[in-house]
Design a protein around this motif. Structure first.
Motif, PDB file in Angstrom:
ATOM      1  N   VAL A 164     -63.513 -66.019  40.958  1.00 22.80           N
ATOM      2  CA  VAL A 164     -62.202 -65.430  40.701  1.00 22.80           C
ATOM      3  C   VAL A 164     -62.268 -64.669  39.385  1.00 22.80           C
ATOM      4  CG1 VAL A 164     -59.753 -65.888  40.322  1.00 22.80           C
ATOM      5  CG2 VAL A 164     -61.064 -67.323  41.914  1.00 22.80           C
ATOM      6  N   LEU A 165     -61.924 -63.381  39.431  1.00 24.49           N
ATOM      7  CA  LEU A 165     -61.896 -62.559  38.215  1.00 24.49           C
ATOM      8  C   LEU A 165     -60.511 -62.690  37.572  1.00 24.49           C
ATOM      9  CD1 LEU A 165     -63.434 -60.459  36.461  1.00 24.49           C
ATOM     10  CD2 LEU A 165     -62.273 -58.694  37.803  1.00 24.49           C
ATOM     11  N   ARG A 166     -60.488 -63.120  36.317  1.00 22.49           N
ATOM     12  CA  ARG A 166     -59.218 -63.289  35.608  1.00 22.49           C
ATOM     13  C   ARG A 166     -59.243 -62.515  34.302  1.00 22.49           C
ATOM     14  NH1 ARG A 166     -58.836 -69.720  35.379  1.00 22.49           N
ATOM     15  NH2 ARG A 166     -57.427 -69.237  33.656  1.00 22.49           N
ATOM     16  N   PRO A 167     -58.189 -61.777  33.995  1.00 26.96           N
ATOM     17  CA  PRO A 167     -58.102 -61.142  32.670  1.00 26.96           C
ATOM     18  C   PRO A 167     -57.853 -62.204  31.610  1.00 26.96           C
ATOM     19  CG  PRO A 167     -56.072 -60.792  33.889  1.00 26.96           C
ATOM     20  CD  PRO A 167     -57.006 -61.477  34.833  1.00 26.96           C
ATOM     21  N   ILE A 168     -58.483 -62.028  30.465  1.00 29.63           N
ATOM     22  CA  ILE A 168     -58.245 -62.903  29.315  1.00 29.63           C
ATOM     23  C   ILE A 168     -57.508 -62.062  28.275  1.00 29.63           C
ATOM     24  CG2 ILE A 168     -59.293 -64.378  27.568  1.00 29.63           C
ATOM     25  CD1 ILE A 168     -59.821 -65.322  30.416  1.00 29.63           C
ATOM     26  N   SER A 172     -53.294 -65.871  27.074  1.00 30.52           N
ATOM     27  CA  SER A 172     -54.031 -66.860  27.870  1.00 30.52           C
ATOM     28  C   SER A 172     -53.935 -68.235  27.210  1.00 30.52           C
ATOM     29  CB  SER A 172     -55.493 -66.454  28.015  1.00 30.52           C
ATOM     30  OG  SER A 172     -55.621 -65.245  28.729  1.00 30.52           O
ATOM     31  N   PHE A 207     -62.368 -59.781  30.499  1.00 34.07           N
ATOM     32  CA  PHE A 207     -62.308 -60.332  31.849  1.00 34.07           C
ATOM     33  C   PHE A 207     -63.372 -61.414  31.988  1.00 34.07           C
ATOM     34  CE2 PHE A 207     -60.815 -55.985  32.064  1.00 34.07           C
ATOM     35  CZ  PHE A 207     -59.686 -56.051  32.873  1.00 34.07           C
ATOM     36  N   PRO A 215     -61.981 -74.587  37.051  1.00 31.00           N
ATOM     37  CA  PRO A 215     -60.944 -73.608  36.704  1.00 31.00           C
ATOM     38  C   PRO A 215     -60.729 -73.404  35.214  1.00 31.00           C
ATOM     39  CG  PRO A 215     -59.958 -75.669  37.459  1.00 31.00           C
ATOM     40  CD  PRO A 215     -61.437 -75.772  37.731  1.00 31.00           C
ATOM     41  N   PRO A 218     -64.858 -70.689  31.858  1.00 30.63           N
ATOM     42  CA  PRO A 218     -65.372 -69.360  32.202  1.00 30.63           C
ATOM     43  C   PRO A 218     -66.872 -69.423  32.455  1.00 30.63           C
ATOM     44  CG  PRO A 218     -64.870 -69.508  29.851  1.00 30.63           C
ATOM     45  CD  PRO A 218     -64.351 -70.758  30.478  1.00 30.63           C
TER      46      PRO A 218
END
Length: 422
Positions: A164-168, A172, A207, A215, A218
């Motif tokens: 899953v690509l998540r913006p940081i 956050s 990202f 979860p 990173p």
């Protein structure tokens, strides 16, 4: 109904955790591992797996090595069974004979790790277990084989489709931001203010890839600067007093730091997918972005120069620039592979060497590893697949003409110097 389901789930988890505590009998973990592979019951298997995982975390390094070596030996393949199964398949290739061959050729320790992974939250523990294996294994051939088993499993478990690509960003959760600070491996983040300067301004992005089973951890992250023109200095890119600009004004995305976070996932490649996914997403978000480049360190440069007997400490900036170009195009390790690890990574992803910059990293680390020199790798989204295929097939280093010209001038200088010394 949701509340009831949560309560029932909690009760069930407590019930099956009880046997794990009850079954603890101080037997060696190696024996428990053998029992787990041979167990048929799911609940008893979960209890055994929990015992093994909990027990392993309590071991000292010496006992961890004993566990690794015992598992590697006792749960290995039986070569005779493999030969027999292969002969049977060769004589009568059918579903049954192929299944027998697959069973015989797969080490039982792979099934051990699969069963350990059934415990909720076990994936991260197994990643840490592999980190211990890499740290303690010391090129032991038997343990190298065990590591290959884990790599094989992790390559499937951490397949791009599961990530899953998540913006940081500055909003956050704090525990994620703390890990970004801790895991930054290229340009150290010295304070929360330093982190804020990398995340909060409109012309900065970060990202990370996450796995559903981990979860809060990173796996790898990339820091991006949105600029007008291609950056040629990390100090100016990260300057405290720099002026932020609207993201919409940018024409270039500069990937200036890529950090792997989990030692236990070494050689499980995420960077390729990460860069391409982020570039694609940024291009969709900001139509003005036309150029996607890195501003990368050259970590093997001074080590290679010293190995070649080249004195670099007093070299002028333009001389270091030409020397770095020559190194990136011509220095090889293990046959035809580029000597520089960062070059191998980006060239293998389909980038090309776009430009070399002297005095681009004036930090102590930058001076020590490359005399302060850095490089832009260009990701042309229309050509990365073609470049990747060419590099994978021929190991040809793709570079801009200006970089090739620099490399030739450095080679001529070395030849002239060699002739003069002779």
């Amino acid at each position: 109904m949701t509340l009831l389901a949560d309560l029932l789930s909690t009760v069930f988890e407590r019930r099956y955790r009880q046997p794990a505590r009850y079954l603890r009998n101080d037997r060696p973990l190696e024996e428990l591992a053998g029992d787990l592979v041979g167990s048929a019951g799911e609940t008893s298997g979960l209890a055994l797996a929990q015992d093994i995982l909990s027990g392993f975390e309590d071991l000292n390094d010496e006992d961890k090595l004993v566990f690794f070596r015992t598992v590697a030996g006792r749960l290995n393949i039986d070569p005779e069974k493999v030969r027999t199964a292969l002969d049977a398949y060769e004589k009568n290739p059918c579903k049954a004979s192929y299944r027998d061959f697959m069973t015989a050729s797969e080490p039982r320790r792979q099934e051990l790790f699969r069963r350990l992974n059934r415990v909720p939250g076990a994936t991260g523990t197994l990643v840490n277990m592999r980190a211990d294996l890499l740290r303690l294994g010391d090129k032991d051939p038997e343990l190298d084989a065990l590591d290959l088993d884990l790599r094989h499993l992790f390559a499937s478990w951490f397949n791009r489709g599961f990530l899953v690509l998540r913006p940081i960003n500055w909003e956050s959760p704090a525990h994620i931001l703390e890990k970004i600070i801790a895991y930054e491996a290229v340009h150290a983040i010295h304070s929360w203010d330093d982190l804020r300067r990398r995340l909060e301004p409109a012309d900065r992005r970060c990202f990370a890839f996450f796995h559903p089973s981990m979860p809060d951890e990173p796996l790898i992250f990339v820091e991006v600067a949105l600029t007008k023109g291609i950056a040629n200095s990390i100090q100016s890119l990260l300057a405290e007093d720099r002026e932020a600009h609207p993201a919409e004004d940018a024409d270039t995305a500069v990937f200036y730091s890529i950090s792997n976070c989990q030692a236990g996932l070494a050689n499980i490649s995420f960077g390729n997918s990460l860069i391409k996914q982020v570039a694609s997403d940024l291009a969709a978000e900001l139509g003005g972005l036309k150029t996607f480049v890195t501003l990368s360190p050259i970590p093997g440069l001074t080590r290679w120069l010293e190995r070649e007997g080249v004195e670099w400490h007093a070299a002028a900036p333009e001389e270091m620039k030409a020397t770095a170009a020559h190194y990136l195009l011509n220095a090889k390790s293990r046959g035809t592979r580029p000597f520089d690890p960062v070059a191998r990574f980006h060239l293998g992803n389909g980038a090309i060497i776009h430009a070399v910059h002297p005095d681009a990293d004036t930090s102590d680390k930058g001076r020590a590893q490359s005399g302060g020199t850095m490089v832009n790798y260009l990701y042309d989204l229309a050509k990365v697949a073609q470049n990747h295929e060419k590099f994978a097939t021929t190991q040809e280093v793709m570079a801009a003409d200006a970089v090739k010209s620099l490399a030739r001038s450095a080679a001529l200088q070395q030849t002239s110097k060699g002739n003069a010394d002779a």
